[in-house]
Design a protein around this motif. Sequence first.
Motif: not given
Length: 514
Positions: A12-16, A19-26, A221-222, A235-243
């Motif tokens: 939930l981070v950036l919508a534009a 790759s901002a929605a969770g792409a990762t180098a694993n 990120t997930l 909702m609870v996950y997002r509240s605890l771990f927004p980053e």
Amino acid sequence: MTYRTWLTALALVLAAHPSAAGATANPGPSSGVSSVEWKSCPAYSDEVIRSLGVTEERVPAFRTLMKRLECGTVSVPLNHRDPGGRKIDIAVTRLAATDEAHRFGATAVLPGGPGNSGYLDPILRAALRNEEMAKLNERYDIIGFDPRGVGYSTKVACPITPGGPEEPGTLTEEAARKIYDTQVAANQKCGGTDPAFLGQLTTESVAKDLDLVRTALGERTLNLLGFSWGTYLGMVYRSLFPEHTGRAFLDSTAPPWTRLDKHMKDSAEAAERNFGRMAAWLARRDETYGLGATAPRVLDEVAKLVRAYDKSPKIYTDVRRPIDGAAVADLAKRNSTEWVRAGRALAELRTATGTTAPPTVKELLGAPMMGTPVPGAPEMLNMTMNLAVACNEDGSRAGLDAAWRDYQQLVKRHPATGRSWGVGVMCAGWPLPVQQATLKRGSGSLVLAGHLYEFMSVYDWTLQTRRAIGGTVYTVADDVHVSTTRVPECAADVVRYFETGRIGRGCAGGGIPS
């Protein structure tokens, strides 16, 4: 819905830039944190696969997807406040993205319930659901898991003995007291079987487990795809771990509170409203159903049936369930996918005679609520988990006087459907303390899908949740619980959202027959 089925229903981070929605180098898991212990996936017979809702012609496709599925466990603390104490295992699955070169990240499917399994959700809710949902797996790993207390994860079983009137017919205060006393005794017995474990069956604990799964998988990120109770988990996950939260799409949004008395009150009001739509539909087809040529006449006719069958219940030799007012009200509460059959069953009950049930009545009310499990089938619903999470978080725990008063009001205010609910004493006598999560407003990308007419997740709850934590409302114009990913046009919006971060205002959904 009788009290017995009310307990069962409570499963939930950036919508534009994508790759901002969770792409990762694993990256690998952090030091000191468990990794996934990968192992062979379970083997299922064709009979088991069919029992999961897979049609005969799709069994080969299911088997092909099982060959791609990775299965494992992640060790987590039973009590997250005591990370060095007792450990439990969380069963995890992963269906890797098919286009690894253009992979966006990982999307976790959050199952409903509480108490539903999510182990096979990468297949059942994504890759095999329809062609549109299958596209989600092209650029996303799909992550499934069994929450603690469910399926292949560590669990505990306690005797579930829901109370219920022994005799069919009008629910009296005396019968309600028996229900209450039986439920108190059952809850106290259950809560004492393993209080250390049962006390840790909460949405917050599951959210913390999920974050350890994220770390073990090596994901920064997930992204979250939640259904029913899974929306509250999101909702609870997002509240605890927004980053650590990428994009989140939550279908049939739960309310931002956990009171079972209010839950039943709101749901009952929505069910009666939706019956108004059903009554109008039946009235336009009076030549077929004979229940009345106007919606008010249909309402009167069904309310009369409720009263008549409560006064004189029928016991059919080929139907386990007595047909009383609660059974009639249950037919009136069906969503629009079942209006044809429910209308036919209501019409049959107007003139039913004999010792065997009319055909549609038998079809809709004859099967037991919980069928006999197929040998070798995975557990798809754990009722101990359902009870423990609901009651650990219930801010009401209504006593008999309040529950009986609420029930009487439901029956009076909702003449067609109110009788189906029973007395709301699910958590009476639960011996463990109330534990409620704190939800927080976030700025990350969040879509809340609400269904205009459904009663299991009332549309107004979607609006309440938006006011509480933010997000964008996506309106589905149907009355069918968690239908969004089942309807191809809506599913296309879901996948497009995870790929682009953009979402429209809603979709038509499904259900209404022609």
